[in-house]
Design an enzyme around this catalytic site. Sequence first.
Site, PDB file in Angstrom:
ATOM      1  N   SER A 165      74.269  21.548 131.292  1.00 27.39           N
ATOM      2  CA  SER A 165      75.294  20.521 131.078  1.00 27.39           C
ATOM      3  C   SER A 165      74.815  19.193 131.616  1.00 27.39           C
ATOM      4  CB  SER A 165      76.588  20.924 131.794  1.00 27.39           C
ATOM      5  OG  SER A 165      77.512  19.859 131.788  1.00 27.39           O
TER       6      SER A 165
ATOM      7  N   TYR B 295      81.361  23.236 139.160  1.00 27.39           N
ATOM      8  CA  TYR B 295      80.771  23.486 137.848  1.00 27.39           C
ATOM      9  C   TYR B 295      79.349  22.923 137.780  1.00 27.39           C
ATOM     10  CZ  TYR B 295      79.924  22.914 132.835  1.00 27.39           C
ATOM     11  OH  TYR B 295      79.357  22.930 131.580  1.00 27.39           O
TER      12      TYR B 295
END
Length: 244
Positions: free
Chosen positions: A139, A152
């Site tokens: 990501s 995250y």
Amino acid sequence: MLTDRVALVTGGSRGIGRGIAERLGAEGARVVVNYRTDADAAAKVVATIDNAGGQAVAVQADVADPAQVVALFDAVESAFGGLDILVGNAGIARFAPLAEAGDEDFERVFATNTRSTFVALREAAKRLRDGGRIIVISSGATVTARPNGGVYAASKAAAEQLVRAAAKELGPRGITANSVLPGATRSDALEAGMDAERLAATTAQTPLGRLGEPSDIASIVAFLASADGGWITGQTIHAGGGLF
């Protein structure tokens, strides 16, 4: 083309994973579409690949459970006799300020995003055929710190480091390992997590002037999985349209 290659795509039933699975199938790979809960969605991906002349099967497994990851690799070998391409796409996101993030949130996110990558890489190191490919979908959050996203981002950053280690260790066998870092990419999860105003702002901040599409990420994965991508390993490929 990826003719005679076998690919496993975790989280392959929707969004980016679906785009990757269908693209690899179109390139000639035999594809194992992993899913956690939505058997109907996985069946649609398999049907799309089969109807286009490819071969695919769907296999259920929750990658947060190490035993199920091992069983998933067993299922790949049972279906197609071996494995050449591992695409680690399955993941979850939980967003909260560090002061409010719970231990359970941390454990679930790291189990799904980080430990699953560790277990999959361990299995790939033992089972992937020489000349294989490992592509882990990370990501852009790992390079653009944002409030509420620390857990995250940390889980994805740790997975990237595992990929770099795999590249060093498996390179002598001609196996490459890379991470791909999508930016804001159109999917059900993205649209559920962002309201229209934030989506518009993100689009405006992206130099290429639009949100990413699953096909954008799938094209990069297909290149890395191909013979043409064989000289790239140990890298984190930024795929955010210039957003980061």
